[in-house]
Design an enzyme around this catalytic site. Structure first.
Site, PDB file in Angstrom:
ATOM      1  N   GLY A 145      -2.212   0.284  -6.426  1.00  0.00           N
ATOM      2  CA  GLY A 145      -2.797   0.510  -5.097  1.00  0.00           C
ATOM      3  C   GLY A 145      -2.496   1.915  -4.638  1.00  0.00           C
ATOM      4  N   VAL A 205       1.622   2.476   0.287  1.00  0.00           N
ATOM      5  CA  VAL A 205       2.208   1.161   0.027  1.00  0.00           C
ATOM      6  C   VAL A 205       3.134   1.231  -1.192  1.00  0.00           C
ATOM      7  CG1 VAL A 205       1.717  -1.256  -0.519  1.00  0.00           C
ATOM      8  CG2 VAL A 205       0.312  -0.060   1.151  1.00  0.00           C
ATOM      9  N   GLY A 206       2.802   2.098  -2.139  1.00  0.00           N
ATOM     10  CA  GLY A 206       3.695   2.296  -3.283  1.00  0.00           C
ATOM     11  C   GLY A 206       5.111   2.649  -2.837  1.00  0.00           C
ATOM     12  N   GLU A 225       1.069   2.024 -10.169  1.00  0.00           N
ATOM     13  CA  GLU A 225      -0.225   2.522 -10.650  1.00  0.00           C
ATOM     14  C   GLU A 225      -0.992   2.975  -9.412  1.00  0.00           C
ATOM     15  OE1 GLU A 225      -1.399   2.792 -13.748  1.00  0.00           O
ATOM     16  OE2 GLU A 225       0.258   1.837 -14.813  1.00  0.00           O
ATOM     17  N   CYS A 229     -10.094   3.851  -9.647  1.00  0.00           N
ATOM     18  CA  CYS A 229      -8.956   4.765  -9.497  1.00  0.00           C
ATOM     19  C   CYS A 229      -9.100   5.997 -10.362  1.00  0.00           C
ATOM     20  CB  CYS A 229      -7.660   4.056  -9.830  1.00  0.00           C
ATOM     21  SG  CYS A 229      -7.675   3.310 -11.460  1.00  0.00           S
TER      22      CYS A 229
END
Ligand code: NAD
Length: 439
Positions: A193, A197-198, A215, A249
């Protein structure tokens, strides 16, 4: 008072841990059995998944089958074919001073892992990591994205019917559910994502000293060198860029047109868009839709600067945004400041390869760097002088479907890697074993 959660995450994790402790997930036979069951689910239920993907993202059946179902089946088949060999202990040389002795490297399962998936390839990005987690002999919690609710529901309904429900659990939900999951102790967290948020995931993992794979995304450039076949270049850029309406992505984010390539490339990109999606892409059943209104508004907000070469049309009610190419885009434009993650392709002109390399290196390390060039020297320079998750010449997005290549980012585009044997590594502990006889 906040609503109680539908599932008690602590109980779910404890159930999976108890299963892991019995040792039943460790034998090769169990792993192959689970992978076969996952394959059966993907093939027998592909219509249900394709319908869900159509509902969530307007994905056409052919594209959805290829990029979500078949992709995951290929990853799975490659893993099944090689797993026994990958799990063979690897002998290691022993220094003379220790002889006689034997040394080997074995791959141990980690335990109970968490997989957090995003909405853009909501099936593939939940299940391809699960292939690795099961191949490595772990139990796993899968948390699909709430922004692809039909696919999330299909995964939650079908996965427990095919896989060992004591070893694999699906927890649906948004921020509260994911936050509650992240409070639990896992042996690995695999997150796909965005980087904001990572950071939350990594901070939560740090409390338990849990390793993470992140990722993430970013702006993946396409360098186009003078002298290349611009028609082929444009076709291949268009194919990678407008897949899933640009919500990929590793989609080409922007073009760096070197020297005088921009004018010719503009015309070829317009032709390639028409050839791929017709005069009215809204009528192309294979052309996707933007995931939600928030992203639609964000994307249309990026259209302000640059000259429209093709596209620009949009319809908020249908979440439709035409494949759009923008030329003469200044590097300071908003569309050049954030990951686009939609069907908008800006072209930035740079005078020469030095300027292209400097442009890439002045920004965050991309998930992928693409280049179209006939020059071996340009390939060598891009290989040696830039850093990116992957470097691909001539066919954007394709590296992801080569199971022997690692897939992952570097720097702001992520950490860790997976696919094929790299997934097994990610979800295993690489254990050193040294055996010195007593005699
Ligand atoms: P998303 O909004 O679906 O979020 C991803 C996951 O994080 C979801 O499961 C969501 O529930 C969870 N989440 C959201 N907020 C959270 C919070 N505050 N705490 C804990 N969990 C939370 O997807 P997204 O982030 O919009 O995905 C798009 C991004 O992902 C892009 O940047 C894209 O480049 C990147 N991406 C990377 C890859 C890759 O393989 N490297 C693949 C796909 C997407």
């Amino acid at each position: 008072m906040t609503e109680p959660l539908a599932t008690d995450p602590a109980a779910v994790v404890e159930r999976l841990r108890a299963t892991f402790r019995t040792g039943r997930t460790k034998p090769l036979a169990w792993r192959l059995d689970q992978l076969a069951a996952l394959r059966a689910m993907l093939t027998e239920q592909s219509d249900a998944f394709l319908a869900a993907l159509r509902a969530d993202l307007g994905k056409g059946a052919a594209e959805a089958y290829r990029t979500e179902v078949a992709f995951t089946v290929n990853e799975l088949d490659h893993t099944v074919k090689h797993l026994a060999g990958w799990l063979e202990p690897r002998p290691a040389a022993v220094p003379d001073a220790f002889r006689p002795a034997e040394a080997r490297v074995v791959r141990d399962p980690l335990g109970t892992v968490l997989i957090i998936a995003p909405w853009n390839y909501p099936l593939q990005l939940a299940l391809a990591p699960l292939v690795g987690a099961l191949a490595a002999g772990n139990t796993a919690v899968v948390k699909p994205s709430e922004l692809a609710p039909a696919t999330s529901a299909a995964i939650a309904r079908l996965l427990p019917r095919y896989l060992d429900p004591q070893a694999v659990a699906v927890v649906e939900g948004a921020v509260p559910e994911t936050t509650a999951l992240l409070e639990q102790r896992f042996d690995h967290i695999f997150y796909t994502g965005n980087g904001a948020v990572g950071r939350i995931v990594m901070a939560a993992a740090a409390r338990h000293l849990t390793p993470v794979t992140l990722e993430l995304g970013g702006k993946s450039p396409v360098v186009v060198d003078p002298g290349v076949d611009l028609a082929v270049t444009a076709q291949r850029i268009v194919r990678g860029k407008f897949l899933n309406a640009g919500q990929t992505c590793v989609a080409p984010d922007y073009v760096l047109a070197v020297g005088d390539t921009a004018a010719g490339l503009e015309a070829e990109l317009a032709a390639a868009v028409r050839a791929a999606h017709g005069e009215d892409p809204a009528a192309d059943p294979e052309y996707g839709r933007i995931v939600n209104e928030r992203h639609f508004d964000r994307l249309t907000g990026l259209l302000g600067e640059g000259r429209v070469v093709i596209g620009g049309g949009h319809d908020r009610a249908a979440r439709y945004l035409a494949p759009t190419v923008l030329a003469d885009v200044p590097p300071s434009a908003p569309v050049m400041r954030e990951e686009i993650f939609g069907p908008v392709l800006p072209i930035v002109t740079v005078p020469d390869l030095d300027a292209a390399i400097a442009f890439v290196n002045e920004r965050e390390k991309p998930l992928a760097l693409y280049a179209f060039t006939d020059s071996e020297d340009t390939k060598r320079r891009l290989t040696e002088e830039t850093s990116s998750g992957a470097l691909v010449f001539g066919l954007p997005v394709s590296h992801l479907a080569v199971p022997e290549l690692p897939f992952g980012g570097v720097g702001e585009s992520g950490m860790g890697r997976y696919h094929g044997e790299y997934s097994l590594d990610t979800f295993s502990h690489t254990k050193a074993v040294l055996d010195k006889p007593l005699g």
